[in-house]
Scaffold this motif. Sequence first.
Motif, mmCIF file in Angstrom:
data_model
loop_
_atom_site.group_PDB
_atom_site.id
_atom_site.type_symbol
_atom_site.label_atom_id
_atom_site.label_comp_id
_atom_site.label_asym_id
_atom_site.label_seq_id
_atom_site.Cartn_x
_atom_site.Cartn_y
_atom_site.Cartn_z
ATOM 1 N N PHE A 1 0.887 -1.161 0.000
ATOM 2 C CA PHE A 1 0.000 0.000 0.000
ATOM 3 C C PHE A 1 0.924 1.211 0.000
ATOM 4 N N TYR B 1 4.421 1.077 1.712
ATOM 5 C CA TYR B 1 4.408 0.090 2.777
ATOM 6 C C TYR B 1 4.122 -1.307 2.240
ATOM 7 N N ALA C 1 2.832 -4.650 2.823
ATOM 8 C CA ALA C 1 2.006 -5.343 3.818
ATOM 9 C C ALA C 1 2.243 -6.846 3.797
ATOM 10 N N PRO D 1 -0.305 -10.597 15.024
ATOM 11 C CA PRO D 1 -0.655 -9.335 15.665
ATOM 12 C C PRO D 1 -1.347 -8.366 14.713
ATOM 13 N N SER D 2 -1.911 -7.326 15.257
ATOM 14 C CA SER D 2 -2.597 -6.315 14.465
ATOM 15 C C SER D 2 -1.661 -5.741 13.397
ATOM 16 N N GLY D 3 -2.161 -5.618 12.190
ATOM 17 C CA GLY D 3 -1.388 -4.990 11.124
ATOM 18 C C GLY D 3 -0.470 -5.935 10.372
ATOM 19 N N CYS D 4 -0.512 -7.243 10.676
ATOM 20 C CA CYS D 4 0.431 -8.161 10.029
ATOM 21 C C CYS D 4 -0.051 -8.629 8.665
ATOM 22 N N GLY D 5 -1.258 -8.227 8.252
ATOM 23 C CA GLY D 5 -1.698 -8.546 6.890
ATOM 24 C C GLY D 5 -2.770 -9.626 6.799
ATOM 25 N N LYS D 6 -3.379 -9.978 7.918
ATOM 26 C CA LYS D 6 -4.369 -11.071 7.921
ATOM 27 C C LYS D 6 -5.595 -10.724 7.069
ATOM 28 N N THR D 7 -6.172 -9.546 7.329
ATOM 29 C CA THR D 7 -7.370 -9.151 6.577
ATOM 30 C C THR D 7 -7.034 -8.963 5.100
ATOM 31 N N THR D 8 -5.870 -8.405 4.827
ATOM 32 C CA THR D 8 -5.448 -8.215 3.431
ATOM 33 C C THR D 8 -5.421 -9.566 2.705
ATOM 34 N N GLU E 1 -11.942 -12.561 12.304
ATOM 35 C CA GLU E 1 -12.146 -12.269 13.735
ATOM 36 C C GLU E 1 -13.634 -12.275 14.101
ATOM 37 N N HIS F 1 -6.204 -12.728 16.232
ATOM 38 C CA HIS F 1 -4.935 -12.391 16.880
ATOM 39 C C HIS F 1 -4.875 -13.044 18.261
HETATM 40 N N1 LIG Z 1 -6.360 0.029 1.808
HETATM 41 C C1 LIG Z 1 -5.243 0.220 2.503
HETATM 42 N N2 LIG Z 1 -4.482 1.325 2.320
HETATM 43 C C2 LIG Z 1 -3.343 1.500 2.990
HETATM 44 N N3 LIG Z 1 -2.831 0.642 3.896
HETATM 45 C C3 LIG Z 1 -3.540 -0.472 4.139
HETATM 46 C C4 LIG Z 1 -4.784 -0.736 3.460
HETATM 47 N N4 LIG Z 1 -5.239 -1.933 3.907
HETATM 48 C C5 LIG Z 1 -4.340 -2.362 4.819
HETATM 49 N N5 LIG Z 1 -3.312 -1.501 4.947
HETATM 50 C C6 LIG Z 1 -2.141 -1.667 5.821
HETATM 51 O O1 LIG Z 1 -1.600 -2.963 5.615
HETATM 52 C C7 LIG Z 1 -1.233 -3.567 6.846
HETATM 53 C C8 LIG Z 1 -1.984 -4.862 7.009
HETATM 54 O O2 LIG Z 1 -3.361 -4.579 7.226
HETATM 55 P P1 LIG Z 1 -4.421 -5.684 7.580
HETATM 56 O O3 LIG Z 1 -5.739 -5.025 7.693
HETATM 57 O O4 LIG Z 1 -4.290 -6.786 6.613
HETATM 58 O O5 LIG Z 1 -3.919 -6.164 9.016
HETATM 59 P P2 LIG Z 1 -4.545 -7.203 10.035
HETATM 60 O O6 LIG Z 1 -3.512 -8.245 10.275
HETATM 61 O O7 LIG Z 1 -5.865 -7.658 9.553
HETATM 62 O O8 LIG Z 1 -4.720 -6.328 11.364
HETATM 63 P P3 LIG Z 1 -5.887 -6.345 12.498
HETATM 64 O O9 LIG Z 1 -5.551 -7.525 13.397
HETATM 65 O O10 LIG Z 1 -5.694 -5.049 13.207
HETATM 66 O O11 LIG Z 1 -7.202 -6.462 11.820
HETATM 67 C C9 LIG Z 1 -1.532 -2.521 7.929
HETATM 68 O O12 LIG Z 1 -0.336 -1.869 8.241
HETATM 69 C C10 LIG Z 1 -2.532 -1.605 7.287
HETATM 70 O O13 LIG Z 1 -2.429 -0.302 7.789
#
Ligand SMILES: Nc1ncnc2c1ncn2[C@@H]1O[C@H](COP(=O)(O)OP(=O)(O)OP(=O)(O)O)[C@@H](O)[C@H]1O
Length: 279
Positions: free
Chosen positions: A22, A25, A27, A46-53, A168, A201
């Motif tokens: 992104f 960054y 991800a 952990p939060s932000g590690c890319g799971k939802t992506t 989650e 998480h």
């Molecule tokens: N559309 C986007 N634009 C910019 N950055 C993004 C976007 N989507 C995700 N990110 C970044 O990519 C990284 C991974 O995000 P993601 O949502 O996959 O994390 P996660 O593991 O699901 O976290 P959480 O446990 O908090 O839900 C984060 O640093 C997030 O800020």
Amino acid sequence: MTEPHFTGDKRAIEVKSVSKSFGAYQALKSVSFDIGSNEFFTMLGPSGCGKTTLLRMLAGFESPDAGSILLNGKEVVAIPPHKRRVNTVFQSYALFPHMTLEQNVAYGLENLGWEQGRIKTRVGEMLERVHMGPMARRKPAQLSGGQRQRIALARALAPEPEVLLLDEPLSALDLKLRQAMRDELRTLQRDTGITFVFVTHDQEEALDMSDRIAVLGGGEVQQIGTPAEIYEEPVNRFVADFVGETNFLDVEVLDTTGREATSARPLAFPSPCRQPAQR
Ligand SMILES: Nc1ncnc2c1ncn2[C@@H]1O[C@H](COP(=O)(O)OP(=O)(O)OP(=O)(O)O)[C@@H](O)[C@H]1O
Ligand SMILES: [Mg+2]
């Protein structure tokens, strides 16, 4: 990085060297793993590690910058979400507030063009399966959080997806309900035989429910394995720290055999201490 090692016959999902940035960054950094048909597979990190992506890529709401994703052996990167037999359950239930529970469950089936009689049967079956049959005519506002999540599950499972993605789904529930829902989810997965990809998480949740777990950290797969492998043989400090109730001891390593190290006695602990060798 751990190699994926699904050893069953049929792979439902293959993620191959997937990267995603992104802006500046990164991800996800060349993530690879396989998920077997009928597996309860968890992505833990952990939060932000890319799971939802990653989940959004499996569903088709996001595309990788590089790499490929196969569902049942077919490349799906160019295939839109509604043409994949994949459904998602989110943390927030996303039910339609103006519709009854049975209408909520029927909605997706109507969109798929199912015939009315078949819809009625399927909706009835699904509401029974999540123990919500008697409440079919209620609206979402008349339900508890756990009941709403059951309806969200029924709705997602109704069209017989090959894969159910769960982002989650229990985190908005209180602790006691969360524990009860873990058992229900596990039973639902076993009974339906659908591949579940569960994101959390919460290490306890992951260890409790999964056939296999991928631990994600820093946009990379840190380890993939069964709950016992992840818990008892973490491959690095990140996994040990995130998954276990680990105490890190500074010790002098006397000898190593394979992945085990024998160390000198740390103060106040019995000797020799055996622990996974650091990589
Ligand atoms: N559309 C986007 N634009 C910019 N950055 C993004 C976007 N989507 C995700 N990110 C970044 O990519 C990284 C991974 O995000 P993601 O949502 O996959 O994390 P996660 O593991 O699901 O976290 P959480 O446990 O908090 O839900 C984060 O640093 C997030 O800020
Ligand atoms: Mg997320």
